[in-house]
Design a protein around this motif. Sequence first.
Motif, PDB file in Angstrom:
ATOM      1  N   GLU A 187      52.208 -22.837  22.013  1.00 26.37           N
ATOM      2  CA  GLU A 187      50.889 -23.324  21.653  1.00 26.37           C
ATOM      3  C   GLU A 187      50.942 -24.282  20.624  1.00 26.37           C
ATOM      4  O   GLU A 187      50.019 -25.270  20.586  1.00 26.37           O
TER       5      GLU A 187
ATOM      6  N   TYR B 256      45.649 -24.296  25.099  1.00 24.21           N
ATOM      7  CA  TYR B 256      46.624 -23.484  25.290  1.00 24.21           C
ATOM      8  C   TYR B 256      45.916 -21.772  25.397  1.00 24.21           C
ATOM      9  O   TYR B 256      44.724 -21.438  25.114  1.00 24.21           O
TER      10      TYR B 256
ATOM     11  N   SER C 248      51.611 -20.913  29.544  1.00 21.13           N
ATOM     12  CA  SER C 248      51.726 -22.056  28.516  1.00 21.13           C
ATOM     13  C   SER C 248      52.935 -22.963  28.636  1.00 21.13           C
ATOM     14  O   SER C 248      53.052 -24.028  28.753  1.00 21.13           O
TER      15      SER C 248
END
Length: 224
Positions: free
Chosen positions: A74, A84, A94
């Motif tokens: 992230e 994200y 992700s």
Amino acid sequence: MSHAIESERPSIPVLEQHAFTYSDGSFTCMGLCRMTEDELRELTMEPNADTVTAEARSIWEGNINKIVTTQFLEAQLQFYGENYYPYPAMRRVSLNMLRQAVVAGKCHQVPERIRKIEAEMRNKYEPLLEKYQSDLGVWELSKAQQEAAPGLSTEMALDEARCDSPDTEMKMEVVSQVSEEPANNQVATHIPPSNNNSTLPVVERSRFTYTNGQFTSNGVGPGQ
């Protein structure tokens, strides 16, 4: 050392803006530093099974499990301006997004929008750092004074340090005439009457007095 004086130690300032933080010269996201494009490629891209040794692959697998966490993904996606998914269950999504960003060259440089955020936070941080350094200097002086005179209270040690610090009002330049009446809690400076030709300036704050290099509280000095 007194726990009281230690508890007064100034903390390094931390400036926060959304997920980004600037402190002590470091610009981080979610508490993590930005990785370069090469570092991200090494961490996230699966090594070629035909050219890598079993030991090297084992190291890569350990890194991707320990380092490449959901938080790491992230943070790096935000550093490079990518969307994200803030859910642990979406870690693989992700990871794939970051891999695609690396392959597409999106991590070759930091986007202008993110560089602008860092520059703005750095500028806002400068006065906070200056105040911290000034406060720390006063604290270190008060710590030394209390260690030299164990009977000195924390409050008195800090006030005496402020007197000795060139960055505080109590260390003001001597004036040649009586100052105007100060507001509450401000520093008063006046020149007392004297029986001889020389006069010594007096700096007062609350019950504390600083004159001729001596610091007293209600007329009583440290250790008296």
